[in-house]
Design a protein around this motif. Structure first.
Motif, PDB file in Angstrom:
ATOM      1  N   ILE A 149       0.997  -1.341   0.451  1.00 14.15           N
ATOM      2  CA  ILE A 149       0.017  -0.279   0.199  1.00 14.15           C
ATOM      3  C   ILE A 149       1.071   1.296  -0.246  1.00 14.15           C
ATOM      4  O   ILE A 149       1.878   1.490   0.802  1.00 14.15           O
ATOM      5  N   LEU A 150       0.736   1.938  -0.431  1.00 12.65           N
ATOM      6  CA  LEU A 150       1.842   3.494  -0.663  1.00 12.65           C
ATOM      7  C   LEU A 150       1.068   4.507  -0.676  1.00 12.65           C
ATOM      8  O   LEU A 150      -0.559   4.551  -0.175  1.00 12.65           O
ATOM      9  N   ASN A 151       1.649   5.696  -0.185  1.00 13.23           N
ATOM     10  CA  ASN A 151       1.288   6.398   0.781  1.00 13.23           C
ATOM     11  C   ASN A 151       1.438   7.454   0.014  1.00 13.23           C
ATOM     12  O   ASN A 151       2.088   7.941  -0.821  1.00 13.23           O
ATOM     13  N   ASP A 152       0.844   9.006   0.284  1.00 11.09           N
ATOM     14  CA  ASP A 152      -0.302   9.521   0.064  1.00 11.09           C
ATOM     15  C   ASP A 152       1.610  10.276   0.005  1.00 11.09           C
ATOM     16  O   ASP A 152       1.474  10.570   1.260  1.00 11.09           O
ATOM     17  N   ASN A 153       1.413  11.688  -1.105  1.00 11.53           N
ATOM     18  CA  ASN A 153       2.886  12.203  -1.136  1.00 11.53           C
ATOM     19  C   ASN A 153       4.016  11.839  -0.580  1.00 11.53           C
ATOM     20  O   ASN A 153       4.458  12.949   0.152  1.00 11.53           O
ATOM     21  N   THR A 154       4.384  11.021  -1.678  1.00 12.24           N
ATOM     22  CA  THR A 154       5.452  10.180  -0.934  1.00 12.24           C
ATOM     23  C   THR A 154       5.767   9.538  -2.310  1.00 12.24           C
ATOM     24  O   THR A 154       5.839   9.686  -3.516  1.00 12.24           O
TER      25      THR A 154
ATOM     26  N   PHE B 167       7.001  10.928  -8.038  1.00  9.77           N
ATOM     27  CA  PHE B 167       5.609  10.829  -6.615  1.00  9.77           C
ATOM     28  C   PHE B 167       4.067  10.730  -6.699  1.00  9.77           C
ATOM     29  O   PHE B 167       3.774  11.269  -7.133  1.00  9.77           O
ATOM     30  N   VAL B 168       4.285  10.430  -5.423  1.00  6.04           N
ATOM     31  CA  VAL B 168       3.000   9.727  -5.827  1.00  6.04           C
ATOM     32  C   VAL B 168       1.510  10.341  -5.262  1.00  6.04           C
ATOM     33  O   VAL B 168       2.370  11.076  -3.446  1.00  6.04           O
ATOM     34  N   ASN B 169       0.483  11.208  -5.132  1.00  3.92           N
ATOM     35  CA  ASN B 169      -1.050  11.207  -4.628  1.00  3.92           C
ATOM     36  C   ASN B 169      -1.760  10.378  -4.396  1.00  3.92           C
ATOM     37  O   ASN B 169      -1.650   9.508  -5.636  1.00  3.92           O
TER      38      ASN B 169
END
Length: 375
Positions: free
Chosen positions: A155-160, A181-183
């Motif tokens: 599970i990816l984290n927001d703003n990372t 940069f993942v949102n």
């Protein structure tokens, strides 16, 4: 004698020819052999001419940029993706040179800012198809170098920021990494009451802004597509409205359906009254207080007052117990609901005393067709 001399000359030329042929065969047998004409590398390996592979058959290996160039490439020259390289021996005289096509895999390609819109955080993973990254067997990391690749279901984290390499399908090496940069936009369908009711206040009707659902919302008139309604749009009684959850740039695909019911203000009508002479109290039949109200009162109200009434909103009243001393009698009609403020009106019943009259006059003669004044 001449015949003998000619025979010797022919023998000499034959020996010379065979010798030359043998030497030529020997030369070509020492040329390198290329067994893999397509050779691939990762940019992290910094591949050079020395990285190219060929079989040395005894004459050494030299690499050239073209099939006919005469200057061999330096062993430290950096390989270029998509270029062809040509093998020869140390003499550069093998004739037709065998070639190698080089592929150098580098970091995968894609935008450096990407987001996913999910209804559940379990969908925010490297394998989510909303990510657009071009590469082979992508590997996700939390660091630009080293580290352990994330599971495809992590599970990816927001703003990372994440770092992504691709794998060379031929050798299994990994390339340099693309930073992204993942949102993560979490937009589950909103929740709320599926029937919402309002009071229609004159001059201030309910609007879309009064609708209630969880999260930040857009409201629509359709269950799919459409243009979001302005929050100041007046609501319509009996209309269905549809809410989405919004977390820019994401919006939930599923919508909450809400039925709107709008009720008018409570109306108890206008005040009324009735007067009854005291001598008529006992003979007055029961009557309805509701009929004494002015305006257009709602028929959902209740009566309260000094004497109990019957027949619900009609407020049927028996006045037989009323007295002059107890007058006036005030009855209140109240209309209320859960949505709108209560409204009241009153009916007042007054018991009047009997009139008294006295005549004090001196004898007076009154002629026909004449008038007289009494005091």
């Amino acid at each position: 004698m001449r015949i003998t001399t000619l025979a010797k000359k022919y023998s000499f030329y034959c020996v010379l020819l065979l010798t030359l042929l043998g030497q030529n065969s020997l030369v070509y047998s020492q040329c390198p052999t290329v067994t893999n004409v397509n050779q691939s590398f990762c940019d992290t390996q910094s591949p050079t001419i020395a990285s190219l592979q060929a079989v040395d058959n005894g004459g050494g290996i030299r690499w050239y940029a073209t099939a006919t160039s005469t200057t061999a490439l330096s062993s430290s020259a950096v390989l270029v993706n998509g270029e062809d390289y040509f093998a020869d021996d140390n003499t550069g005289s093998c004739g037709v040179r065998q070639s190698v096509t080089v592929t150098v895999y580098s970091a995968p390609t894609g935008a450096n800012f990407q987001g996913v819109c999910v209804t559940n955080l379990n969908q925010a993973t490297p394998s989510n198809p909303q990510f657009f990254i071009v590469g082979n067997n992508l590997q996700w990391y939390t660091v630009p170098l080293g580290g352990t690749a994330l599971s495809p279901t992590a599970i990816l984290n927001d703003n990372t920021i994440y770092y992504i390499s691709q794998v060379n399908p031929d050798t299994g090496c990994q390339t340099s990494r693309l930073s992204v940069f993942v949102n993560v936009g979490l937009v589950p369908p909103p929740t709320g009451s599926v029937v919402q009711e309002f009071c229609n206040i004159p001059g201030s009707p309910p609007t879309v802004a009064d609708l209630v659902a969880s999260g930040n919302n857009n409201w629509y008139l359709t269950s799919a597509f459409g243009v979001p309604l302005d929050s100041a749009t007046p609501l319509i009684n009996g209309q269905f409205y549809y809410a989405t959850t919004v977390d820019p740039p994401c919006e939930s695909s599923d919508r909450l359906e809400v039925l709107v019911n709008i009720y008018d203000l409570n109306d108890a009508g206008n005040d009324g009254n009735r007067s009854i002479c005291v001598d008529q109290v006992s003979t007055t039949t029961p009557f309805n207080l509701f009929g004494l109200l002015g305006g257009t009162p709602d028929n959902s109200g209740v009566w309260s007052g000094p004497i109990t009434t019957t027949n619900g909103h009609l407020g049927t009243l028996d006045v037989s117990s009323m007295t002059l001393a107890g007058s006036p009698y005030t009855f209140t009609y109240t209309v209320s609901s859960a949505l709108c403020v209560p409204d009241t009106s009153t009916v007042t019943i007054t018991i009047l005393p009997l009139p008294t009259a006295s005549v004090s006059v001196s004898p007076t003669t009154i002629c026909a067709n004449s008038s007289a004044t009494f005091t």
